[in-house]
Design an enzyme around this catalytic site. Structure first.
Site, PDB file in Angstrom:
ATOM      1  N   ASN A  60      57.660 -23.682  36.919  1.00 29.86           N
ATOM      2  CA  ASN A  60      56.238 -24.062  37.142  1.00 29.86           C
ATOM      3  C   ASN A  60      56.126 -25.627  37.505  1.00 29.86           C
ATOM      4  O   ASN A  60      55.191 -25.866  38.055  1.00 29.86           O
ATOM      5  CB  ASN A  60      55.259 -23.522  36.236  1.00 29.86           C
ATOM      6  CG  ASN A  60      55.499 -24.021  34.686  1.00 29.86           C
ATOM      7  OD1 ASN A  60      56.620 -23.626  34.341  1.00 29.86           O
ATOM      8  ND2 ASN A  60      54.722 -25.007  34.107  1.00 29.86           N
ATOM      9  N   GLN A  83      55.319 -18.002  38.688  1.00 30.91           N
ATOM     10  CA  GLN A  83      55.151 -18.573  39.894  1.00 30.91           C
ATOM     11  C   GLN A  83      55.978 -18.255  41.178  1.00 30.91           C
ATOM     12  O   GLN A  83      56.141 -18.864  41.963  1.00 30.91           O
ATOM     13  CB  GLN A  83      55.708 -20.121  39.538  1.00 30.91           C
ATOM     14  CG  GLN A  83      54.894 -20.978  38.619  1.00 30.91           C
ATOM     15  CD  GLN A  83      53.723 -21.343  38.963  1.00 30.91           C
ATOM     16  OE1 GLN A  83      53.325 -21.278  40.198  1.00 30.91           O
ATOM     17  NE2 GLN A  83      52.598 -21.633  38.145  1.00 30.91           N
ATOM     18  N   GLY A 131      47.639 -12.904  37.300  1.00 25.86           N
ATOM     19  CA  GLY A 131      46.783 -12.831  38.375  1.00 25.86           C
ATOM     20  C   GLY A 131      46.311 -14.223  39.020  1.00 25.86           C
ATOM     21  O   GLY A 131      46.193 -14.085  40.334  1.00 25.86           O
ATOM     22  N   HIS A 132      45.833 -15.142  38.168  1.00 29.05           N
ATOM     23  CA  HIS A 132      45.239 -16.292  38.972  1.00 29.05           C
ATOM     24  C   HIS A 132      46.140 -17.172  39.731  1.00 29.05           C
ATOM     25  O   HIS A 132      45.502 -18.188  40.025  1.00 29.05           O
ATOM     26  CB  HIS A 132      44.222 -16.910  37.566  1.00 29.05           C
ATOM     27  CG  HIS A 132      45.053 -17.501  36.518  1.00 29.05           C
ATOM     28  ND1 HIS A 132      45.598 -19.062  36.639  1.00 29.05           N
ATOM     29  CD2 HIS A 132      45.717 -17.190  35.733  1.00 29.05           C
ATOM     30  CE1 HIS A 132      46.259 -19.383  35.676  1.00 29.05           C
ATOM     31  NE2 HIS A 132      46.373 -18.261  34.999  1.00 29.05           N
ATOM     32  N   THR A 152      39.836  -1.526  25.590  1.00 30.15           N
ATOM     33  CA  THR A 152      39.380  -0.994  26.888  1.00 30.15           C
ATOM     34  C   THR A 152      39.682  -1.793  28.116  1.00 30.15           C
ATOM     35  O   THR A 152      39.636  -3.027  27.687  1.00 30.15           O
ATOM     36  CB  THR A 152      37.760  -1.060  26.666  1.00 30.15           C
ATOM     37  OG1 THR A 152      37.389  -0.200  25.574  1.00 30.15           O
ATOM     38  CG2 THR A 152      37.000  -0.393  27.863  1.00 30.15           C
ATOM     39  N   CYS A 206      49.099 -34.062  27.206  1.00 30.10           N
ATOM     40  CA  CYS A 206      48.626 -34.839  25.986  1.00 30.10           C
ATOM     41  C   CYS A 206      48.623 -34.279  24.554  1.00 30.10           C
ATOM     42  O   CYS A 206      48.069 -33.122  24.435  1.00 30.10           O
ATOM     43  CB  CYS A 206      47.064 -34.947  26.596  1.00 30.10           C
ATOM     44  SG  CYS A 206      46.394 -36.526  25.811  1.00 30.10           S
TER      45      CYS A 206
HETATM   46  N1  PLP Z   1      54.526 -18.884  32.849  1.00 26.02           N
HETATM   47  C1  PLP Z   1      54.554 -19.757  33.912  1.00 26.02           C
HETATM   48  C2  PLP Z   1      55.683 -20.139  34.697  1.00 26.02           C
HETATM   49  C3  PLP Z   1      53.236 -20.370  34.360  1.00 26.02           C
HETATM   50  O1  PLP Z   1      53.167 -21.225  35.337  1.00 26.02           O
HETATM   51  C4  PLP Z   1      52.224 -20.164  33.676  1.00 26.02           C
HETATM   52  C5  PLP Z   1      50.874 -20.716  33.669  1.00 26.02           C
HETATM   53  O2  PLP Z   1      50.572 -22.048  34.172  1.00 26.02           O
HETATM   54  C6  PLP Z   1      52.207 -19.180  32.563  1.00 26.02           C
HETATM   55  C7  PLP Z   1      53.542 -18.571  32.245  1.00 26.02           C
HETATM   56  C8  PLP Z   1      50.904 -18.694  31.801  1.00 26.02           C
HETATM   57  O3  PLP Z   1      50.061 -18.099  32.359  1.00 26.02           O
HETATM   58  P1  PLP Z   1      48.662 -17.809  31.961  1.00 26.02           P
HETATM   59  O4  PLP Z   1      48.127 -18.966  31.273  1.00 26.02           O
HETATM   60  O5  PLP Z   1      47.878 -17.028  33.114  1.00 26.02           O
HETATM   61  O6  PLP Z   1      48.981 -16.780  30.706  1.00 26.02           O
END
Ligand code: PLP
Length: 407
Positions: free
Chosen positions: A159, A202, A223-224, A260, A348
């Site tokens: 990421n 990612q 999802g986001h 739920t 941080c």
């Molecule tokens: N794994 C990776 C590679 C990510 O980039 C992220 C989010 O930045 C996560 C896991 C965690 O995702 P979430 O915050 O939706 O649990």
């Protein structure tokens, strides 16, 4: 008027209008509890079933192998803790600690879960190093396998720097090891079969995530990052695997995740993943890649900048740099004043700026790692936004460097 440019899509993405409109009826019209056997419940259940099929379709999996969670972090926790708990209760006896192999550049969701299991004495963990591009070596994974190894967990796309890990190759190697282990099982009890998890958070939008092609037994996603809302994730678990659920209560999600179901969000995730792979999705990926490469070429023209991660084995949406003589946090703030949102690799922690664990693992010295800035694109990124950023950036770099104390 200042232009607003969002280059933080690896952190989160805009919910797409198509996803939102698919979700909307599930808030106020189709609001039944999916566990109830009346028509309201049936309608909600239908929405969940459709989403399960949409996710399974993209992964080349069976719908019964998809479990909805609240986010990738929860999926990852369930995958690791659920598997370790099951492994301790079966096979070679609870006295032997199961062993996990992972990498030093995983997301904190994996690293902290592994540390937690170690702290409780439930598992031992090997954290593999990576090379200067953030790539893990298949040979290193193979060498780290021990008799008590039950799980290999390697992320698909990093990421912070966007490097694509050799998941297919690791999957093949694990398959070979398992063939040998299976052969040694008879006539007496042999070694546990290795399971392979990948954090595809990612990767899901841009890479082939067919679980058989990858050779994975578990795959986590959220999802986001793909234009669905925050608060919904999924975990793929290959049929036949032993898992112990980590959230007790009702029998939702095929008994593996009580609570739920969040029907509108599940429906949103289903739509988002379908959209990510609909039509000419490879063309969309290529367009993003082309814009990313234009951004990279433009940024590398600024003196004292370096691209981090692999130059080719890189996901289309991520471009990460270190800027000599600049704190990533300062860049973030200055660019924000120009309307541009980016992310800094620094976290941080208790008032002090810690260099990124990913860049540190790649051998980048802390003083350089502090100058890390990530730009991440999406299907909504435009050529105009790239050009605006490239126009603004040199001046911002110059201003920050002018203010920095000379060493
Ligand atoms: N794994 C990776 C590679 C990510 O980039 C992220 C989010 O930045 C996560 C896991 C965690 O995702 P979430 O915050 O939706 O649990």
């Amino acid at each position: 008027m200042i232009k607003r440019v969002y280059f933080d899509n690896a952190a989160t993405t805009q919910v797409s209008p198509e996803v939102l409109s698919e979700m909307t009826p599930y808030f106020s019209q189709i609001y039944g509890n999916a566990s109830e056997p009346h028509s309201w419940g049936d309608e909600a259940k239908k929405g969940i079933n459709q989403a399960r099929e949409q996710v399974a379709d993209v992964l080349g999996a069976k719908p019964s192998e998809i479990f909805f969670t609240s986010c990738a972090t929860e999926s990852i926790n369930l995958a690791h803790k659920g598997l370790i708990e099951a492994a301790r209760g079966e096979g070679r006896g609870a006295s032997e600690k199961p062993h996990i192999i992972t990498t030093q550049i995983e997301h904190k969701a994996v690293l902290e879960t592994c540390k937690h299991l170690e702290k409780l004495g439930l598992a031992e963990v090997t954290y593999l190093p990576v090379d200067q591009y953030g790539l893990v070596s298949i040979g290193d994974v193979e060498k780290a396998i021990k008799e008590n190894t039950v799980l290999v967990s390697v992320m698909y796309v990093n990421n912070e720097v966007g490097t694509i890990e050799p998941i297919v190759e690791i999957g093949k190697m694990i398959k070979e090891v398992n063939i040998t282990r299976l052969a040694s099982r008879l006539p007496c009890k042999g070694l546990p079969l290795l399971k392979f998890h990948t954090d595809a958070t990612q990767a899901i939008q841009y890479m082939d995530c067919n679980v058989d092609t990858l050779g994975v037994d578990m795959l986590s996603m959220t999802g986001h990052k793909l234009h669905a809302p925050k608060g919904i994730g999924a975990l793929y678990i290959r049929k036949g695997m032993s898992m112990v659920r980590q959230q007790d209560g009702g029998a939702q999600e095929l008994g593996l995740r009580a609570g739920t179901e969040n029907v509108p969000y599940i429906v949103g995730l289903g739509k988002a993943i379908e959209l990510a792979r609909s039509g000419k999705w490879e063309d969309r990926s290529e367009k993003i890649e082309r814009l990313r490469d234009k951004l990279i070429a433009g940024i590398l023209k600024i003196t004292g900048t370096k691209l981090t991660g692999h130059s080719e084995k890189r996901a289309p949406h991520i471009a990460s740099f270190v800027f000599e003589g600049i704190e990533g946090e300062a860049m973030l703030l200055y660019l924000s004043e120009e309307g541009i949102a980016v992310s800094s690799g620094s976290a941080c922690t208790s008032g002090s700026l810690e260099p990124s664990h990913v860049l540190t693992a790649m051998g980048i010295p802390p003083e350089i790692a502090h100058g890390s800035v990530r730009f991440s694109l999406s299907k909504y990124t435009t050529e105009d936004e790239i050009e605006y950023t490239l126009k603004v950036l040199p001046g911002v770099v110059k201003r920050i460097r002018k203010m920095a104390p000379k060493l």
